[in-house]
Scaffold this active site. Structure first.
Site, PDB file in Angstrom:
ATOM      1  N   ASP A  57       0.853  -1.189   0.000  1.00 13.44           N
ATOM      2  CA  ASP A  57       0.000   0.000   0.000  1.00 13.44           C
ATOM      3  C   ASP A  57       0.892   1.244   0.000  1.00 13.44           C
ATOM      4  OD1 ASP A  57      -1.677   2.115   0.734  1.00 13.44           O
ATOM      5  OD2 ASP A  57      -2.933   0.841   1.988  1.00 13.44           O
ATOM      6  N   ILE A  58       0.716   2.098  -0.987  1.00 12.85           N
ATOM      7  CA  ILE A  58       1.611   3.263  -1.084  1.00 12.85           C
ATOM      8  C   ILE A  58       1.289   4.338  -0.049  1.00 12.85           C
ATOM      9  CG2 ILE A  58       2.121   2.816  -3.529  1.00 12.85           C
ATOM     10  CD1 ILE A  58       0.470   5.455  -4.068  1.00 12.85           C
ATOM     11  N   THR A  95      -7.165  13.827 -13.917  1.00 16.65           N
ATOM     12  CA  THR A  95      -8.418  13.620 -14.649  1.00 16.65           C
ATOM     13  C   THR A  95      -8.924  14.951 -15.213  1.00 16.65           C
ATOM     14  OG1 THR A  95     -10.660  12.786 -14.463  1.00 16.65           O
ATOM     15  CG2 THR A  95      -9.810  13.848 -12.514  1.00 16.65           C
ATOM     16  N   SER A 145     -16.934  15.613  -7.618  1.00 12.98           N
ATOM     17  CA  SER A 145     -17.088  14.538  -6.617  1.00 12.98           C
ATOM     18  C   SER A 145     -15.867  14.606  -5.706  1.00 12.98           C
ATOM     19  CB  SER A 145     -17.147  13.162  -7.289  1.00 12.98           C
ATOM     20  OG  SER A 145     -15.862  12.801  -7.778  1.00 12.98           O
ATOM     21  N   TYR A 186     -13.867  12.238  -5.246  1.00 13.40           N
ATOM     22  CA  TYR A 186     -12.794  11.619  -6.039  1.00 13.40           C
ATOM     23  C   TYR A 186     -12.114  12.671  -6.916  1.00 13.40           C
ATOM     24  CZ  TYR A 186     -10.781   9.926 -10.316  1.00 13.40           C
ATOM     25  OH  TYR A 186      -9.946   9.787 -11.385  1.00 13.40           O
ATOM     26  N   HIS A 187     -12.934  13.430  -7.677  1.00 14.65           N
ATOM     27  CA  HIS A 187     -12.338  14.420  -8.577  1.00 14.65           C
ATOM     28  C   HIS A 187     -11.588  15.500  -7.782  1.00 14.65           C
ATOM     29  CE1 HIS A 187     -15.269  12.610 -11.497  1.00 14.65           C
ATOM     30  NE2 HIS A 187     -14.310  12.863 -12.354  1.00 14.65           N
ATOM     31  N   LYS A 233      -8.085  14.539  -6.907  1.00 12.43           N
ATOM     32  CA  LYS A 233      -7.131  14.743  -8.008  1.00 12.43           C
ATOM     33  C   LYS A 233      -6.681  16.213  -8.079  1.00 12.43           C
ATOM     34  CE  LYS A 233      -7.223  10.591 -10.039  1.00 12.43           C
ATOM     35  NZ  LYS A 233      -6.074   9.712 -10.180  1.00 12.43           N
TER      36      LYS A 233
HETATM   37  P1  NAD Z   1      -8.271   0.848 -11.230  1.00 12.83           P
HETATM   38  O1  NAD Z   1      -9.014   1.002  -9.960  1.00 12.83           O
HETATM   39  O2  NAD Z   1      -8.602  -0.297 -12.118  1.00 12.83           O
HETATM   40  O3  NAD Z   1      -6.697   0.834 -10.938  1.00 12.83           O
HETATM   41  C1  NAD Z   1      -6.097   1.477  -9.834  1.00 12.83           C
HETATM   42  C2  NAD Z   1      -5.206   0.449  -9.132  1.00 12.83           C
HETATM   43  O4  NAD Z   1      -4.545   1.082  -8.034  1.00 12.83           O
HETATM   44  C3  NAD Z   1      -6.011  -0.726  -8.551  1.00 12.83           C
HETATM   45  O5  NAD Z   1      -5.479  -1.951  -8.983  1.00 12.83           O
HETATM   46  C4  NAD Z   1      -5.899  -0.528  -7.035  1.00 12.83           C
HETATM   47  O6  NAD Z   1      -5.896  -1.759  -6.326  1.00 12.83           O
HETATM   48  C5  NAD Z   1      -4.584   0.215  -6.910  1.00 12.83           C
HETATM   49  N1  NAD Z   1      -4.473   1.039  -5.692  1.00 12.83           N
HETATM   50  C6  NAD Z   1      -5.377   1.944  -5.213  1.00 12.83           C
HETATM   51  N2  NAD Z   1      -4.917   2.491  -4.072  1.00 12.83           N
HETATM   52  C7  NAD Z   1      -3.706   1.929  -3.816  1.00 12.83           C
HETATM   53  C8  NAD Z   1      -2.748   2.090  -2.793  1.00 12.83           C
HETATM   54  N3  NAD Z   1      -2.951   2.927  -1.772  1.00 12.83           N
HETATM   55  N4  NAD Z   1      -1.600   1.373  -2.856  1.00 12.83           N
HETATM   56  C9  NAD Z   1      -1.369   0.503  -3.877  1.00 12.83           C
HETATM   57  N5  NAD Z   1      -2.254   0.300  -4.884  1.00 12.83           N
HETATM   58  C10 NAD Z   1      -3.414   1.015  -4.851  1.00 12.83           C
HETATM   59  O7  NAD Z   1      -8.432   2.235 -12.028  1.00 12.83           O
HETATM   60  P2  NAD Z   1      -8.037   2.585 -13.544  1.00 12.83           P
HETATM   61  O8  NAD Z   1      -9.302   2.735 -14.296  1.00 12.83           O
HETATM   62  O9  NAD Z   1      -6.972   1.682 -14.018  1.00 12.83           O
HETATM   63  O10 NAD Z   1      -7.446   4.041 -13.332  1.00 12.83           O
HETATM   64  C11 NAD Z   1      -6.053   4.240 -13.137  1.00 12.83           C
HETATM   65  C12 NAD Z   1      -5.811   5.715 -12.832  1.00 12.83           C
HETATM   66  O11 NAD Z   1      -6.249   6.505 -13.928  1.00 12.83           O
HETATM   67  C13 NAD Z   1      -6.564   6.199 -11.600  1.00 12.83           C
HETATM   68  O12 NAD Z   1      -5.727   7.091 -10.895  1.00 12.83           O
HETATM   69  C14 NAD Z   1      -7.750   6.940 -12.185  1.00 12.83           C
HETATM   70  O13 NAD Z   1      -8.166   7.949 -11.319  1.00 12.83           O
HETATM   71  C15 NAD Z   1      -7.197   7.483 -13.492  1.00 12.83           C
HETATM   72  N6  NAD Z   1      -8.182   7.660 -14.582  1.00 12.83           N
HETATM   73  C16 NAD Z   1      -8.959   6.607 -14.989  1.00 12.83           C
HETATM   74  C17 NAD Z   1      -9.846   6.781 -16.043  1.00 12.83           C
HETATM   75  C18 NAD Z   1     -10.766   5.669 -16.502  1.00 12.83           C
HETATM   76  O14 NAD Z   1     -11.698   5.945 -17.265  1.00 12.83           O
HETATM   77  N7  NAD Z   1     -10.540   4.426 -16.104  1.00 12.83           N
HETATM   78  C19 NAD Z   1      -9.915   8.032 -16.696  1.00 12.83           C
HETATM   79  C20 NAD Z   1      -9.102   9.086 -16.253  1.00 12.83           C
HETATM   80  C21 NAD Z   1      -8.240   8.880 -15.200  1.00 12.83           C
HETATM   81  N1  USQ Z   2     -23.331   8.460 -16.887  1.00 15.05           N
HETATM   82  C1  USQ Z   2     -24.554   8.135 -17.443  1.00 15.05           C
HETATM   83  N2  USQ Z   2     -25.013   6.857 -17.292  1.00 15.05           N
HETATM   84  C2  USQ Z   2     -24.295   5.892 -16.633  1.00 15.05           C
HETATM   85  C3  USQ Z   2     -23.042   6.241 -16.083  1.00 15.05           C
HETATM   86  C4  USQ Z   2     -22.594   7.530 -16.216  1.00 15.05           C
HETATM   87  O1  USQ Z   2     -25.230   8.966 -18.053  1.00 15.05           O
HETATM   88  O2  USQ Z   2     -24.787   4.745 -16.547  1.00 15.05           O
HETATM   89  C5  USQ Z   2     -22.781   9.826 -17.069  1.00 15.05           C
HETATM   90  C6  USQ Z   2     -22.379  10.545 -15.783  1.00 15.05           C
HETATM   91  O3  USQ Z   2     -23.473  11.175 -15.186  1.00 15.05           O
HETATM   92  C7  USQ Z   2     -21.298  11.492 -16.290  1.00 15.05           C
HETATM   93  C8  USQ Z   2     -20.664  10.753 -17.462  1.00 15.05           C
HETATM   94  O4  USQ Z   2     -21.569   9.695 -17.787  1.00 15.05           O
HETATM   95  O5  USQ Z   2     -21.880  12.658 -16.797  1.00 15.05           O
HETATM   96  C9  USQ Z   2     -19.312  10.142 -17.143  1.00 15.05           C
HETATM   97  O6  USQ Z   2     -19.454   9.279 -16.029  1.00 15.05           O
HETATM   98  P1  USQ Z   2     -18.510   8.008 -15.832  1.00 15.05           P
HETATM   99  O7  USQ Z   2     -19.032   7.212 -14.687  1.00 15.05           O
HETATM  100  O8  USQ Z   2     -18.292   7.329 -17.128  1.00 15.05           O
HETATM  101  O9  USQ Z   2     -17.124   8.716 -15.495  1.00 15.05           O
HETATM  102  P2  USQ Z   2     -16.647   9.559 -14.239  1.00 15.05           P
HETATM  103  O10 USQ Z   2     -17.469   9.334 -13.033  1.00 15.05           O
HETATM  104  O11 USQ Z   2     -16.473  10.979 -14.673  1.00 15.05           O
HETATM  105  O12 USQ Z   2     -15.232   8.901 -13.942  1.00 15.05           O
HETATM  106  C10 USQ Z   2     -14.469   8.221 -14.948  1.00 15.05           C
HETATM  107  C11 USQ Z   2     -13.402   7.402 -14.210  1.00 15.05           C
HETATM  108  C12 USQ Z   2     -12.486   8.359 -13.447  1.00 15.05           C
HETATM  109  C13 USQ Z   2     -11.916   9.394 -14.418  1.00 15.05           C
HETATM  110  C14 USQ Z   2     -13.033  10.146 -15.153  1.00 15.05           C
HETATM  111  C15 USQ Z   2     -12.514  11.061 -16.254  1.00 15.05           C
HETATM  112  O13 USQ Z   2     -14.018   6.493 -13.302  1.00 15.05           O
HETATM  113  O14 USQ Z   2     -11.435   7.608 -12.820  1.00 15.05           O
HETATM  114  O15 USQ Z   2     -11.138  10.303 -13.706  1.00 15.05           O
HETATM  115  O16 USQ Z   2     -13.869   9.154 -15.822  1.00 15.05           O
HETATM  116  S1  USQ Z   2     -13.441  12.585 -16.343  1.00 15.05           S
HETATM  117  O17 USQ Z   2     -14.855  12.238 -16.441  1.00 15.05           O
HETATM  118  O18 USQ Z   2     -13.003  13.318 -17.518  1.00 15.05           O
HETATM  119  O19 USQ Z   2     -13.163  13.310 -15.117  1.00 15.05           O
END
Ligand code: NAD
Ligand code: USQ
Length: 390
Positions: free
Chosen positions: A74-75, A144, A180, A182-183, A186
């Site tokens: 865990d980081i 993000t 959110s 989460y956002h 970031k």
């Molecule tokens: P994911 O949850 O599949 O991968 C994240 C990984 O990090 C997981 O395997 C989790 O177990 C690990 N992790 C979390 N906290 C940890 C900790 N404290 N120590 C060690 N490991 C830890 O998510 P993803 O979709 O692969 O996203 C990767 C990154 O990209 C995330 O930071 C996410 O916010 C960002 N991101 C994702 C998307 C998307 O659409 N998937 C879009 C934009 C940004």
């Molecule tokens: N949405 C729908 N129907 C659904 C799910 C989502 O209309 O069933 C809508 C949401 O309301 C939102 C949009 O789709 O307006 C995007 O939602 P999402 O769940 O696909 O994505 P989001 O919650 O924004 O998060 C995802 C990843 C996150 C990453 C982000 C990029 O989980 O890790 O950071 O996309 S961004 O959206 O550009 O911030």
């Protein structure tokens, strides 16, 4: 290049590990398997089955002949991440290891606090470890696009902008308005990393990426190499969810009016963009911001794309507009700049319209597995509800 990938067990982390190995780079993965656990917590699982990390590492060697090292940990533990960096001395650390679901962060106080502490503390520990071991290590941090919200200005690809406040001009960090916890985590990471660049001249690529979709990259040639694929209301992202809903003959769950626009990209394009950024790092001591997406689309446009792709497969998908569980603009301006990646020679390979049919086809063999978690598909995490009983 010696690359350490924090979050190597995740959706992007696993796919990027395979891409970097295929380019001849050395890859050291790190993960604490938090996502596997948190997805189970909400009554779901990866829609496409994935192997344990031990078996993944073995499969990579058997299928492609690559060797990959892995540390479980865990980081948010400074001794753990410091030891891993000291032992392996990477040139680059790719930081994906964060709680990445917006709905998960909005469940209740415990989930909000976990998201903020996991993400902010992990990033702080990473920077301190790098400063202790080798300050020249390039940090590629996944942020993000949602850090900015949906502003009425063109989202720049620079950390600072000129602003006139009370008649006086100054350079300020670009305004952010996340949607959110989460956002917001970031946004806090970005501010913290910018501060480390100011005081210690850290070398950082801060990527503002939009939502990613898809099941494949060119290295995922065998079912043993699949990356995770989430579809439930908490962990699934919208395009992957719509394709699952179409495959299961469920209505596509468009939230609210459906005008919400984001910058989307496929998993293949995401991994390729990351490869380019890693192989072309910024100058030492520079802070590079990158907007990473290939297509700006609204929810209504995505629903139409998935509907058409489903139709070609003989599936008659319907769109259902649900009351929006989130608090977000449903009609708005959206225009992030995109200059850095094209300058490095990035060309998108796939448009959503080309890939949606393939995505639905990839899901079809797993329909009965996904149906086991059907109760987790409809949205019930609501931004307006403060529900500490859950
Ligand atoms: P994911 O949850 O599949 O991968 C994240 C990984 O990090 C997981 O395997 C989790 O177990 C690990 N992790 C979390 N906290 C940890 C900790 N404290 N120590 C060690 N490991 C830890 O998510 P993803 O979709 O692969 O996203 C990767 C990154 O990209 C995330 O930071 C996410 O916010 C960002 N991101 C994702 C998307 C998307 O659409 N998937 C879009 C934009 C940004
Ligand atoms: N949405 C729908 N129907 C659904 C799910 C989502 O209309 O069933 C809508 C949401 O309301 C939102 C949009 O789709 O307006 C995007 O939602 P999402 O769940 O696909 O994505 P989001 O919650 O924004 O998060 C995802 C990843 C996150 C990453 C982000 C990029 O989980 O890790 O950071 O996309 S961004 O959206 O550009 O911030």
């Amino acid at each position: 290049m010696k690359a350490m990938i924090l979050g190597a067990d995740g959706y992007l982390g696993w796919a990027l590990s395979l891409r970097l190995l295929s380019r001849g780079h050395e890859v050291i993965g790190v993960d604490n398997f938090a996502t596997r656990k948190s997805v189970k917590e909400v009554g779901s699982d990866s829609g496409i089955p994935i192997l344990s990390m031990e078996n993944r590492v073995r499969a990579v060697r058997d299928v492609h002949g690559y060797r990959m090292k892995f540390h479980r940990g865990d980081i948010t533990s400074y001794p753990f991440i410091h030891k891993a960096i000291k032992e392996d001395m990477p040139d680059t650390v790719i930081h994906f290891a964060e709680q990445r679901s917006a709905p998960y962060s909005m469940i209740n106080a415990k989930h909000a606090a976990y998201t903020l502490s996991n993400n902010v503390i992990g990033t702080i520990n990473l920077v301190y470890s790098i400063m202790a071991v080798n300050p020249k290590i390039h940090i590629l941090k996944m942020g993000t696009l949602g850090e900015y919200g949906t502003p009425n200005f063109d989202i720049p690809e620079t950390p600072f902008v000129d602003a006139r406040i009370n008649g006086k001009l100054d350079r300020i960090t670009c305004p952010k308005w996340a949607g959110s916890w989460y956002h917001w985590s970031k946004v806090h990471d970005t501010n913290n990393l910018l501060f480390t660049n100011r005081v210690w001249k850290t070398t950082v690529t801060d990527i503002m990426q939009g939502p990613v979709y898809g099941t494949r990259t060119k290295e995922i040639t065998d079912e043993k190499l699949h990356t995770r694929f989430d579809f439930d209301e908490v962990w699934g992202t919208v395009v992957n969810r719509f394709c699952v809903e179409a495959a299961l003959d469920l209505p596509l769950t468009a939230y609210g009016k459906g005008g919400q626009t984001r910058g989307y990209l496929s998993l293949e394009d995401s991994v390729e963009a990351l490869r380019l950024l890693l192989e072309n790092p910024p100058e030492k001591g520079d802070y590079r911001v990158v907007n990473q997406f290939v297509e700006l689309l609204s929810i209504n446009e995505i629903a139409e794309i998935v509907k058409k792709a489903a139709k070609r497969l003989g599936i008659d998908a319907k769109v259902e507009h649900l009351e929006n569980p989130r608090v977000e603009a449903e009609r708005h301006y959206y225009n992030p700049e995109i200059k850095v990646l094209p300058k490095l020679g990035f060309h998108r390979k796939l448009k959503m319209g080309d890939l949606a049919g393939q995505l639905i086809k990839d899901i079809l063999p797993y329909r009965s597995r996904i149906r086991r978690y059907k109760g987790a598909i409809m949205p019930h995490t609501n931004w307006r509800k403060v529900d500490n009983a859950r």
